[in-house]
Write an enzyme that holds these catalytic residues in place. Structure first.
Site, PDB file in Angstrom:
ATOM      1  CD  GLU A  53     -14.701  44.426 -18.733  1.00 56.63           C
ATOM      2  OE1 GLU A  53     -14.037  44.385 -19.834  1.00 56.63           O
ATOM      3  OE2 GLU A  53     -15.792  43.712 -18.557  1.00 56.63           O
ATOM      4  CG  HIS A 121     -18.871  34.482 -13.272  1.00 52.35           C
ATOM      5  ND1 HIS A 121     -18.816  33.457 -14.526  1.00 52.35           N
ATOM      6  CD2 HIS A 121     -19.366  35.541 -13.891  1.00 52.35           C
ATOM      7  CE1 HIS A 121     -19.359  34.252 -15.155  1.00 52.35           C
ATOM      8  NE2 HIS A 121     -19.657  35.474 -15.147  1.00 52.35           N
TER       9      HIS A 121
END
Ligand SMILES: Cc1ncc(C[n+]2csc(CCOP(=O)(O)OP(=O)(O)O)c2C)c(N)n1
Lengths: 353, 315
Positions: A53, A121
């Site tokens: 990321e 999530h």
């Protein structure tokens, strides 16, 4: 009737074919998958990155500085936390160089609960995002808003964060809210732009003749007009607030739902107009409640609109707990639900000064 | 090299006289950084080199053609500081006209950002420039360094990126051996299949040759190259550690001056005269800029959002 994820894909197609988008990238964003939520299927400028990321955000900044127009995806916002210093750099470069370098990039990332995503999530990102000055932050609640906000984000010369409410990505648009130029028939649209299951190496999308439609960043939408209570919300909580408002009609409560759409800059004019009309305000979002964006709104409302208020302003947000648990009961007890929004509105409506 | 050294000395004096709040810079890195500035292809956009520099890069900036007085302005944090308008520390350069990407304080992030400019210049794009990224040895322990190795060396997607590590054998105080288990940082490049080299960064001719070779490789192959330059830290880490002369370190300027003298290229007295002239020039300039206006309090709100896409070519 397009889903939000189809609307996003169509906006990206318009972006790369007409608005100068050069790179759409992230983990599993390119072929063959086209994104874990299918948002980048069939596009021309997509590519897969290493699973990194920090590299994704750094690359987006570098591409922007080199004069390209990148759209970077962080697969889940839950994994954007290790990029925050780079997000700060994207937000402060124009300022710290006294106007030498602007950073035109779009970062899109799915946020929030509602899909039983368990601890990693289900995170929200709005509280973090609004703590990073120099970014524009948008979050749609309908496919049409997703389309129009993403096109505006692509055209903006600044870093824009496009928060995608995960639970709404597969929800279809309402009648009258079609993506301009897309066929009304959802089966037809799916045949045209959804990648087939299995081998898709020879597949090419058939893009409809899409029209450009821009939703200005910084403009809220009154999703439902009412006179009794204002709900200030965005993303996944908008349809919940609308449903709660409908149920409350029977109880004689007339709710106004303001969909902020842009968290920064936010539409203070629209907020002021609504609070002056209803004199009661509820902020709803899913992020944890301590140091929450709704708290900021309430602080400003208390300071600037105090004498307009007939009840203490209220925040309904995620519980301040370390995560959102998987089981139905855990997830539902952790973030606002239609029922909790409904009772919060009712309570505010009944409050006697 | 001399000008760059004298600039750093003036900046330190300014700091010590209260004409600035913090000093960090590159005395001891001139023999490497000046050649870098001379060899880089300067200009705007992908057809020229992007420079993602460290906070010790005044030698590179001066070699590109920067006015040393602008560095004094940044030290004095006046509104006329062209790099940050009084907002950032000394040595935090930014010059879009020469593709000098803003130097930022968070260590190593330039290695992640450089991937982006290099990607915009990769083989097949037709771009003529390459990207050059530079940082210290301790910072390579950050993930961003690994990021740049991984992303720049993917087969078929290699990036035209010159990775430079200027190794002065220290973090702030932590010595090299306290951070790294390998002898040279450049060894890490080998695992990624990229050519690597170590050069004596105190030797200006060796630095010039090593940079020429590395730049040629990156320009022609459009692939990454890792170059480690062993340099000195002549004034310690920063003003926070006193900025006093570290006598035990090799002084590249002394060394180069001796070479010039031995080879009869310049006489000692000519070099001394130049030193005196530049010293006086900078001393006078530092007095002069004391009269330049500080940024106004209201200016904190300037440049939060851009109204145009300047990097995209709008004016
Ligand atoms: C991410 C980050 N962590 C810590 C610091 C504080 N810091 C500033 S310089 C420095 C040491 C850097 O050493 P090195 O990378 O070898 O570069 P040098 O200063 O020796 O040139 C540290 C720890 C910082 N600026 N950024």
């Amino acid at each position: 009737m397009a889903t939000m994820i189809q609307a996003i894909r169509m906006a990206l197609h318009v972006g790369e074919s007409r608005l100068g988008v050069t790179d759409i990238f992230g983990e599993d964003v390119g072929a063959p998958l086209g994104g874990v939520f299918t948002g980048t299927q069939g596009l021309e400028t997509t590519w897969n990155t290493p699973l990194d990321e920090r590299g994704i955000v750094g690359t987006a900044i570098g591409l922007a500085l080199a004069g390209r127009k990148p759209v970077a995806e962080i697969q889940f916002c839950d994994y954007a936390f290790n990029t925050i210093d780079l997000l700060k750099v994207a937000g402060n470069t124009y300022w710290s160089t006294g106007g030498d370098w602007n950073v035109p990039l779009v970062m899109m990332t799915p946020v929030g609960a509602g899909i039983r995503g368990s601890i990693y999530h289900s995170h929200s990102f709005d509280a973090q995002a609004t703590r990073i000055p120099g970014w524009k932050i948008v979050m749609p609640s309908t496919p049409l808003d997703a389309y129009g906000l993403l096109l505006s984000a692509i055209q903006d010369p600044n870093p824009v964060m496009f928060l995608m409410p995960k639970a709404l990505l597969r929800v279809k648009s309402k009648p009258g809210e079609d993506i301009p130029g897309a066929p009304d028939d959802d089966k037809r649209l799916a045949q045209m732009i959804d990648a087939p299951l299995g081998d898709r190496s020879a597949w090419k999308p058939e893009w409809p003749a899409l029209e450009e439609m821009y939703i200005p960043i910084g403009k809220a939408k009154v999703a439902r007009e009412g006179t009794g209570v204002t709900v200030l919300t965005y993303g996944r909580n908008v349809p919940m607030a609308l449903a709660a408002a409908e149920e409350l009609v029977a109880e004689g409560v007339d709710t106004e739902v303001v969909d902020l759409r842009s968290l920064h800059p936010y539409d203070w004019e629209a907020i002021t107009a609504s609070v002056r009309k209803t004199n009661r305000v509820l902020c709803v979002n899913e992020d944890t409640e301590i140091t929450n964006f709704g708290e900021h709104l309430i602080r400003r409302i208390s300071e600037e609109l105090f004498y307009e208020l007939h009840a203490p302003p209220k925040l309904l947000a995620g519980a301040h707990i370390p995560g959102i648990g998987l089981a139905d009961n855990l997830e539902m007890a952790s973030v606002p639900q239609m029922s909790t929004i409904k009772s919060a509105i009712a309570e505010l409506a009944q409050h006697e000064p | 090299m001399l000008r760059s050294r004298l600039l750093e000395e003036r900046l330190i004096t300014m700091y010590k006289q209260g004409d600035g709040y913090f000093w960090i810079g590159g005395p001891g890195e001139e023999a490497f950084n000046v050649p870098l500035g001379l060899l880089a292809d300067k200009g705007t956009g992908v057809d020229h080199d992007f420079l993602h520099l460290h906070y010790r890069s005044s030698g590179t900036l001066l070699a590109l053609g920067a006015d040393p007085v602008d560095s004094l302005r940044q030290m004095k944090n006046v509104a006329s500081d062209p790099y940050s308008r009084g907002r950032n520390f000394a040595g935090h350069y930014s010059a879009r006209k020469w593709n000098v990407v803003p130097v930022t304080s968070p260590i190593e992030i330039q290695y992640s950002i450089a991937i982006g400019t290099a990607r915009a210049q990769r083989a097949g794009t037709g771009a003529k420039g390459i990207s050059i990224v530079q940082g210290g040895d301790a910072g390579t322990a950050e993930g961003d360094f690994a990021t740049s190795l991984v992303w720049s060396s993917r087969k078929g997607a290699e990036l035209p990126l010159l990775l430079i590590v200027t190794n002065n054998r220290y973090g702030i105080s932590t010595p090299y051996a306290g951070q790294h288990g390998y002898d040279q940082i450049s060894e890490r490049g080998k695992a990624f299949g990229m050519p690597t080299a170590v050069v004596d960064g105190n030797d200006v001719e060796a630095s010039w040759a090593a940079l020429t070779k590395a730049l040629h490789y990156v320009r022609t192959e459009k692939k990454p190259y890792l170059l480690e330059a062993m340099v000195s830290r002549l004034r310690g880490h920063s003003s926070a550690s006193g900025a006093n002369l570290a006598k035990e370190e090799v002084d590249c300027l002394e060394r180069f001056q001796k070479t010039l003298e031995d080879r009869k290229i310049l006489t000692r007295s000519a070099m001394d005269q130049l030193r005196d002239e530049v010293t006086t020039e900078l001393a006078e300039a530092s007095k002069r800029i004391r009269g330049e206006a500080p940024p106004t309090p209201e200016s904190i709100h300037d440049y939060v959002f851009a109204d145009k896409n300047y990097v995209g070519g709008e004016v």
